[in-house]
Design an enzyme around this catalytic site. Sequence first.
Site, PDB file in Angstrom:
ATOM      1  N   SER A  36     151.156  26.507  40.377  1.00 23.06           N
ATOM      2  CA  SER A  36     150.423  26.979  39.203  1.00 23.06           C
ATOM      3  C   SER A  36     150.926  28.346  38.738  1.00 23.06           C
ATOM      4  CB  SER A  36     148.925  27.028  39.500  1.00 23.06           C
ATOM      5  OG  SER A  36     148.709  27.808  40.639  1.00 23.06           O
ATOM      6  N   GLY A  77     135.642  71.773  13.917  1.00 26.45           N
ATOM      7  CA  GLY A  77     134.804  71.507  15.088  1.00 26.45           C
ATOM      8  C   GLY A  77     133.463  70.928  14.646  1.00 26.45           C
ATOM      9  N   GLY A  78     132.918  70.038  15.440  1.00 28.07           N
ATOM     10  CA  GLY A  78     131.585  69.482  15.154  1.00 28.07           C
ATOM     11  C   GLY A  78     131.568  68.715  13.856  1.00 28.07           C
ATOM     12  N   ASP A 127     140.762  74.182  13.019  1.00 27.46           N
ATOM     13  CA  ASP A 127     140.021  75.378  13.424  1.00 27.46           C
ATOM     14  C   ASP A 127     140.241  75.685  14.887  1.00 27.46           C
ATOM     15  OD1 ASP A 127     138.911  75.824  11.042  1.00 27.46           O
ATOM     16  OD2 ASP A 127     136.899  75.142  11.548  1.00 27.46           O
ATOM     17  N   PRO A 181     132.291  68.042  19.087  1.00 23.93           N
ATOM     18  CA  PRO A 181     132.146  69.289  19.834  1.00 23.93           C
ATOM     19  C   PRO A 181     133.230  69.566  20.879  1.00 23.93           C
ATOM     20  CG  PRO A 181     130.568  67.661  20.601  1.00 23.93           C
ATOM     21  CD  PRO A 181     131.304  67.024  19.472  1.00 23.93           C
ATOM     22  N   LYS A 208     139.171  80.609  13.000  1.00 29.13           N
ATOM     23  CA  LYS A 208     138.563  81.930  12.837  1.00 29.13           C
ATOM     24  C   LYS A 208     137.362  82.071  13.755  1.00 29.13           C
ATOM     25  CE  LYS A 208     136.560  80.143   8.567  1.00 29.13           C
ATOM     26  NZ  LYS A 208     137.417  78.997   8.368  1.00 29.13           N
ATOM     27  N   MET A 255     126.303  80.047  16.972  1.00 32.39           N
ATOM     28  CA  MET A 255     126.893  81.391  16.871  1.00 32.39           C
ATOM     29  C   MET A 255     125.843  82.467  17.127  1.00 32.39           C
ATOM     30  SD  MET A 255     129.368  80.872  13.552  1.00 32.39           S
ATOM     31  CE  MET A 255     128.292  79.797  12.614  1.00 32.39           C
TER      32      MET A 255
HETATM   33  N1  SAH Z   1     130.571  72.831  12.469  1.00 32.32           N
HETATM   34  C1  SAH Z   1     130.292  73.077  13.871  1.00 32.32           C
HETATM   35  C2  SAH Z   1     129.690  74.421  14.101  1.00 32.32           C
HETATM   36  C3  SAH Z   1     130.599  75.570  13.766  1.00 32.32           C
HETATM   37  S1  SAH Z   1     129.866  77.094  14.072  1.00 32.32           S
HETATM   38  C4  SAH Z   1     129.371  71.965  14.406  1.00 32.32           C
HETATM   39  O1  SAH Z   1     128.867  71.149  13.644  1.00 32.32           O
HETATM   40  O2  SAH Z   1     129.190  71.903  15.615  1.00 32.32           O
HETATM   41  C5  SAH Z   1     130.492  77.494  15.656  1.00 32.32           C
HETATM   42  C6  SAH Z   1     129.393  77.477  16.685  1.00 32.32           C
HETATM   43  O3  SAH Z   1     129.045  76.169  17.027  1.00 32.32           O
HETATM   44  C7  SAH Z   1     129.759  78.125  17.997  1.00 32.32           C
HETATM   45  O4  SAH Z   1     129.626  79.541  17.944  1.00 32.32           O
HETATM   46  C8  SAH Z   1     128.725  77.518  18.924  1.00 32.32           C
HETATM   47  O5  SAH Z   1     127.473  78.111  18.769  1.00 32.32           O
HETATM   48  C9  SAH Z   1     128.628  76.099  18.366  1.00 32.32           C
HETATM   49  N2  SAH Z   1     129.532  75.193  19.071  1.00 32.32           N
HETATM   50  C10 SAH Z   1     130.503  74.444  18.555  1.00 32.32           C
HETATM   51  N3  SAH Z   1     131.094  73.673  19.501  1.00 32.32           N
HETATM   52  C11 SAH Z   1     130.460  73.946  20.643  1.00 32.32           C
HETATM   53  C12 SAH Z   1     130.591  73.505  21.981  1.00 32.32           C
HETATM   54  N4  SAH Z   1     131.509  72.609  22.314  1.00 32.32           N
HETATM   55  N5  SAH Z   1     129.766  74.000  22.919  1.00 32.32           N
HETATM   56  C13 SAH Z   1     128.832  74.910  22.593  1.00 32.32           C
HETATM   57  N6  SAH Z   1     128.668  75.371  21.346  1.00 32.32           N
HETATM   58  C14 SAH Z   1     129.456  74.914  20.390  1.00 32.32           C
END
Ligand code: SAH
Length: 472
Positions: free
Chosen positions: A22, A300-301, A247, A224, A269, A382
């Site tokens: 097989s 980010g985020g 960023d 994040p 920044k 922040m």
């Molecule tokens: N647009 C992003 C936020 C940007 S402001 C969002 O929606 O998440 C940047 C702040 O986001 C940081 O100073 C911190 O307070 C928070 N932040 C972003 N990523 C993070 C992470 N991985 N862990 C903890 N705080 C985070």
Amino acid sequence: MDYLPIFTKLEKRPCLVVGGGSIACRKVHLLLKAGADVTVCALEFHPTLLKQAANKELKIIEQAFAEALLENKWLVIAATNNKQVNEYIATAAHAKQLLVNVVGQADISSFILPSIVDRSPIVVAISSGGKAPVLARLIRERLETLLPMHLGRLAAISAQFRHRVKEVIKIAPLRRRYWEKLFGNGLLANLLQKGQTESAIALMETSLTEDITQGDVALVGAGPGDPSLLTLKALQLMQQADVVLYDRLVSSDILDLIRRDADLISVGKAAGNHEVEQSRTNQMLVEFAREGKKVVRLKGGDSFIFGRGGEELEELVEAGIAFQVVPGITAASGCSAYAGIPLTHRDFAQSVTFVTGHRKTDGEELNWQALAAPNQTLVVYMGLLQSQEIKTQLINHGRAPETAVALVNKGTTSDQHVVIGQLSELEQLGGGLQGPTLMIIGEVVNLADKLAWYHPDNNQPLSRDPFLVNLA
Ligand code: SAH
């Protein structure tokens, strides 16, 4: 890399399989699929092989292996149940410099057969070089579910149309854009899935007349930190981009997923330290799009939560540049999930408010009265540098000094660190933290002990199989 994956054309090539059981059957099946001219040598044959021989799909030779059978062969598979015979076949094949595979013995084989996901003409081959076959199998299963069945038809129909596209669109990067657009928006795949081949061809034809010289911008939320929290759409756009402006918050693991040939530009920044001025970033987005590039602005985020996404879009609208927005998981969602802190809870918090600790110097004061109200969760982005003000204002406006607080540092990344304490000690809690930190204030933080599923210090899952988490 222990093995170089190559795809060999076996059509009409003489191949020998030794063994008639097989396992041999399965190998023969693969060779036949590739159109090989197959001879099977064995003392006994599986009924399937006999049937295939009767149908003239292959030749069978009823005898023990002999070196003469290797004459004029391209490739040999040793699949007998006798280890010594298999080894003998391998040695004889090596002497003739033939490609030989001994089933289950990668060490004496000159090639190995990978696991295959077959959406011909698209074929995905996976191998662990014999080192982790179960892992390779799981990856194959994952790909099987991920790659739609109509992928093959999609590739086949594009092959038919390639010549026509070359005729109409003379410039290679523009042709790439044409195909990316066609495959990317899902319309073509949709038609093929429904079996509407003629409409699919019509769509390919009309798409040829669309203007593809104008670039566009995608404002993409990268989440994040944990790359597996990217959306599929984000990943898709990152892999199609000509240029990516990212960023400082976007992790290197995420940047690694961007198309290799894309230009990467850091416009990161930190608060008060503008590496590239916002106005310059806006200007670059417009310029690159005008050059016809596919631009990804990676943030980010989520871009619309303290990400100044709105400001960048206004600029694009003014310049008449096409754009789209891809939401990302914001830090509040990511950090709270990975720290086991539900942002709302029927017993402890009926609402959640996101605020930023960093505001324009001439910006509005926060409404501390409202923010200090009980039964709500306050998430501060922040906020670390403003810890003292946040603590004082909240307590002065009536929030209890012993209200629970979590500081989630580098949330969802492999360096995640969570510090939990009380509002009254907010500054001390954040004292040693470097990097992005999110503040979560409210009674829900008390649930973290019970609900944490990721270890707060090393970010390893507490209660789930790490293998499954990583593959997810
Ligand atoms: N647009 C992003 C936020 C940007 S402001 C969002 O929606 O998440 C940047 C702040 O986001 C940081 O100073 C911190 O307070 C928070 N932040 C972003 N990523 C993070 C992470 N991985 N862990 C903890 N705080 C985070």
